[in-house]
Design a protein around this motif. Sequence first.
Motif, PDB file in Angstrom:
ATOM      1  N   LEU A 184       0.806  -1.213   0.000  1.00 38.15           N
ATOM      2  CA  LEU A 184       0.000   0.000   0.000  1.00 38.15           C
ATOM      3  C   LEU A 184       0.844   1.271   0.000  1.00 38.15           C
ATOM      4  CD1 LEU A 184      -2.893  -0.921   2.474  1.00 38.15           C
ATOM      5  CD2 LEU A 184      -3.075  -0.534   0.017  1.00 38.15           C
ATOM      6  N   ARG A 185       1.993   1.242   0.701  1.00 35.64           N
ATOM      7  CA  ARG A 185       2.785   2.470   0.790  1.00 35.64           C
ATOM      8  C   ARG A 185       3.306   2.901  -0.582  1.00 35.64           C
ATOM      9  NH1 ARG A 185       5.243   5.363   4.658  1.00 35.64           N
ATOM     10  NH2 ARG A 185       4.711   3.818   6.255  1.00 35.64           N
ATOM     11  N   ILE A 186       3.961   1.997  -1.290  1.00 40.65           N
ATOM     12  CA  ILE A 186       4.513   2.336  -2.609  1.00 40.65           C
ATOM     13  C   ILE A 186       3.385   2.731  -3.562  1.00 40.65           C
ATOM     14  CG2 ILE A 186       5.698   1.403  -4.629  1.00 40.65           C
ATOM     15  CD1 ILE A 186       7.386  -0.281  -2.753  1.00 40.65           C
ATOM     16  N   THR A 187       2.274   2.006  -3.488  1.00 40.04           N
ATOM     17  CA  THR A 187       1.141   2.310  -4.359  1.00 40.04           C
ATOM     18  C   THR A 187       0.612   3.714  -4.100  1.00 40.04           C
ATOM     19  OG1 THR A 187       0.505  -0.027  -4.447  1.00 40.04           O
ATOM     20  CG2 THR A 187      -1.186   1.602  -5.003  1.00 40.04           C
ATOM     21  N   ALA A 188       0.439   4.067  -2.824  1.00 34.55           N
ATOM     22  CA  ALA A 188      -0.067   5.398  -2.489  1.00 34.55           C
ATOM     23  C   ALA A 188       0.893   6.488  -2.948  1.00 34.55           C
ATOM     24  CB  ALA A 188      -0.304   5.499  -0.978  1.00 34.55           C
ATOM     25  N   GLU A 189       2.187   6.245  -2.809  1.00 33.63           N
ATOM     26  CA  GLU A 189       3.170   7.251  -3.207  1.00 33.63           C
ATOM     27  C   GLU A 189       3.172   7.466  -4.717  1.00 33.63           C
ATOM     28  OE1 GLU A 189       6.301   6.357   0.490  1.00 33.63           O
ATOM     29  OE2 GLU A 189       6.725   5.629  -1.533  1.00 33.63           O
ATOM     30  N   VAL A 190       3.160   6.370  -5.482  1.00 30.93           N
ATOM     31  CA  VAL A 190       3.154   6.499  -6.953  1.00 30.93           C
ATOM     32  C   VAL A 190       1.852   7.140  -7.423  1.00 30.93           C
ATOM     33  CG1 VAL A 190       3.171   5.217  -9.116  1.00 30.93           C
ATOM     34  CG2 VAL A 190       4.749   4.578  -7.274  1.00 30.93           C
ATOM     35  N   TYR A 191       0.738   6.737  -6.833  1.00 25.51           N
ATOM     36  CA  TYR A 191      -0.559   7.297  -7.218  1.00 25.51           C
ATOM     37  C   TYR A 191      -0.570   8.799  -6.975  1.00 25.51           C
ATOM     38  CZ  TYR A 191      -5.673   6.983  -7.857  1.00 25.51           C
ATOM     39  OH  TYR A 191      -6.958   7.102  -8.335  1.00 25.51           O
ATOM     40  N   ALA A 192      -0.041   9.220  -5.813  1.00 28.82           N
ATOM     41  CA  ALA A 192      -0.009  10.645  -5.501  1.00 28.82           C
ATOM     42  C   ALA A 192       0.823  11.413  -6.521  1.00 28.82           C
ATOM     43  CB  ALA A 192       0.542  10.857  -4.094  1.00 28.82           C
ATOM     44  N   LEU A 193       1.951  10.854  -6.924  1.00 25.64           N
ATOM     45  CA  LEU A 193       2.789  11.531  -7.915  1.00 25.64           C
ATOM     46  C   LEU A 193       2.091  11.650  -9.260  1.00 25.64           C
ATOM     47  CD1 LEU A 193       6.261   9.953  -7.050  1.00 25.64           C
ATOM     48  CD2 LEU A 193       5.493  12.300  -6.600  1.00 25.64           C
ATOM     49  N   VAL A 194       1.313  10.638  -9.619  1.00 27.52           N
ATOM     50  CA  VAL A 194       0.538  10.704 -10.870  1.00 27.52           C
ATOM     51  C   VAL A 194      -0.498  11.820 -10.792  1.00 27.52           C
ATOM     52  CG1 VAL A 194      -1.091   9.469 -12.350  1.00 27.52           C
ATOM     53  CG2 VAL A 194       0.928   8.292 -11.465  1.00 27.52           C
ATOM     54  N   ILE A 195      -1.172  11.939  -9.638  1.00 27.78           N
ATOM     55  CA  ILE A 195      -2.152  13.008  -9.458  1.00 27.78           C
ATOM     56  C   ILE A 195      -1.482  14.375  -9.590  1.00 27.78           C
ATOM     57  CG2 ILE A 195      -3.716  14.116  -7.809  1.00 27.78           C
ATOM     58  CD1 ILE A 195      -4.849  11.588  -8.910  1.00 27.78           C
ATOM     59  N   VAL A 196      -0.304  14.515  -8.994  1.00 25.18           N
ATOM     60  CA  VAL A 196       0.415  15.789  -9.085  1.00 25.18           C
ATOM     61  C   VAL A 196       0.756  16.099 -10.547  1.00 25.18           C
ATOM     62  CG1 VAL A 196       2.566  16.958  -8.496  1.00 25.18           C
ATOM     63  CG2 VAL A 196       1.326  15.665  -6.752  1.00 25.18           C
ATOM     64  N   ALA A 197       1.176  15.089 -11.299  1.00 23.75           N
ATOM     65  CA  ALA A 197       1.486  15.298 -12.707  1.00 23.75           C
ATOM     66  C   ALA A 197       0.239  15.723 -13.481  1.00 23.75           C
ATOM     67  CB  ALA A 197       2.078  14.020 -13.307  1.00 23.75           C
ATOM     68  N   LEU A 198      -0.896  15.093 -13.169  1.00 26.11           N
ATOM     69  CA  LEU A 198      -2.156  15.458 -13.836  1.00 26.11           C
ATOM     70  C   LEU A 198      -2.545  16.900 -13.528  1.00 26.11           C
ATOM     71  CD1 LEU A 198      -4.341  12.247 -13.316  1.00 26.11           C
ATOM     72  CD2 LEU A 198      -3.687  13.234 -15.517  1.00 26.11           C
ATOM     73  N   THR A 199      -2.447  17.295 -12.266  1.00 25.43           N
ATOM     74  CA  THR A 199      -2.836  18.655 -11.911  1.00 25.43           C
ATOM     75  C   THR A 199      -1.896  19.677 -12.527  1.00 25.43           C
ATOM     76  OG1 THR A 199      -1.587  18.493  -9.838  1.00 25.43           O
ATOM     77  CG2 THR A 199      -3.920  17.944  -9.750  1.00 25.43           C
ATOM     78  N   ALA A 200      -0.600  19.340 -12.608  1.00 24.48           N
ATOM     79  CA  ALA A 200       0.349  20.254 -13.256  1.00 24.48           C
ATOM     80  C   ALA A 200       0.004  20.425 -14.734  1.00 24.48           C
ATOM     81  CB  ALA A 200       1.775  19.731 -13.094  1.00 24.48           C
ATOM     82  N   THR A 201      -0.352  19.321 -15.387  1.00 23.31           N
ATOM     83  CA  THR A 201      -0.752  19.386 -16.796  1.00 23.31           C
ATOM     84  C   THR A 201      -2.003  20.234 -16.958  1.00 23.31           C
ATOM     85  OG1 THR A 201       0.178  17.196 -17.185  1.00 23.31           O
ATOM     86  CG2 THR A 201      -1.411  18.013 -18.801  1.00 23.31           C
ATOM     87  N   ALA A 202      -3.002  20.008 -16.086  1.00 23.73           N
ATOM     88  CA  ALA A 202      -4.235  20.782 -16.150  1.00 23.73           C
ATOM     89  C   ALA A 202      -3.966  22.273 -15.952  1.00 23.73           C
ATOM     90  CB  ALA A 202      -5.217  20.280 -15.092  1.00 23.73           C
ATOM     91  N   LEU A 203      -3.086  22.602 -15.000  1.00 23.84           N
ATOM     92  CA  LEU A 203      -2.772  24.005 -14.731  1.00 23.84           C
ATOM     93  C   LEU A 203      -2.080  24.648 -15.919  1.00 23.84           C
ATOM     94  CD1 LEU A 203      -2.745  26.313 -12.705  1.00 23.84           C
ATOM     95  CD2 LEU A 203      -0.594  25.419 -11.798  1.00 23.84           C
TER      96      LEU A 203
END
Length: 413
Positions: A376-395
């Motif tokens: 769960l830890r690695i999964t949560a960390e990678v998922y969070a980084l993907v979300i950050v990349a998505l929000t940066a793209t949207a911005l």
Amino acid sequence: MTVTTEAAGATAERIRLRGPYFAGVTAMIMLFLAASSAPSPLYVVYQQLWGFTPTVLTVVFAVYVVGLLASLLVVGALSDHVGRRPVLFGAILLEIVALVLFVLAGDVLVLSVARFLQGVATGVAMTTLGAALVDLESPGAPGRAGVVNSVAPTTGLALGALGCGALVEFGPAPTRFVYALLLAGMGLAAVIVALMPETSARRPGALASLRPNVGVPARLRADVVPVVPVMIASWALGGLYLSLGPSVTAGLFDLRNHLVGGFVVTLLCGTGAATAFLLRNRPAVRLLAPAAALLGLGTLVTLLGVTTGLIAVAALGTVVAGVGFGAAALATFGTFARIAAPHERGALFAVAFVISYVAFSVPAVVAGFAGTAFGLRITAEVYALVIVALTATALVLRLALARAARRAAPACP
């Protein structure tokens, strides 16, 4: 003269009743979404009872979304042709069947069937209720339907998760009592639909509308495209919280109280609902860039809390992300409510929910499989980084579109 007076009186009566029925439709949106999030705190209980892995848990979550997307694709525009009330009756009946199966569930198979039927019912209900809100909107309060379509779903998700978490921790029959309460709510919803007036005239083409066909009219695309990246980022984050949020809380922070598991979902969705309400008078287009920035920042702070094991930091990040979540919902659904003509409302809200729930489900399903394979830890960390990349793209996209619009605008004399 008498006929004219009677017609005017009937029109005045319909206008007078708009407020109560608008409130009733709002309550039904919250009820359906509360029912959809209620199983989230129970997933940990089901895992303990039946001994399944995070992968199986995520499959159960995915089954719900498959049913929801199927109904959006097939039935999303039906109420534009046959009226809102018949479609709502069908959705309520199907939801009742699903809730009965939840009460009876003793294994993953029955739970999965219940979640699938619930997904179908929720998809049918949400597009129809969203369109009915716009139909019932008072001419004196333009934009109210867009605000409610932003606030009510996130409020329902928050209340369902928190209420179920409290009942599981402190109430009787944790895997059954919450569904009995929801069944009572659905009975009341059926009464409201029986009493409310039909708000959409019948039009030909009902059978043809059942053919899966998701698309945005050409004249609306310029308004829809800019909101899609923010929508994807926000609902991808919501999908993580509703599918794995309580499990991450229990597994990484060792917080096994079921009320806390429900509160994790509420912290995101409740903050989002409050934000959408507080920002309800802001133009939707001005909220897109701040929503993307806050989603990304909040996710980064939450990631810091997960990696350091500091629950307070993770909670703070969730609140910041929740503000972005609410602003994004207001920006997207406010835009759709504003631009759709009456005969386009059901279909356009179906498109909105298809985009939302694909973003909501696909990353969460991948995370479920990854949680079993890598933890769960690695999964949560990678998922969070993907979300950050998505929000940066949207911005970046939003700022680029704003600059292009300024360049294209005629210079002031």
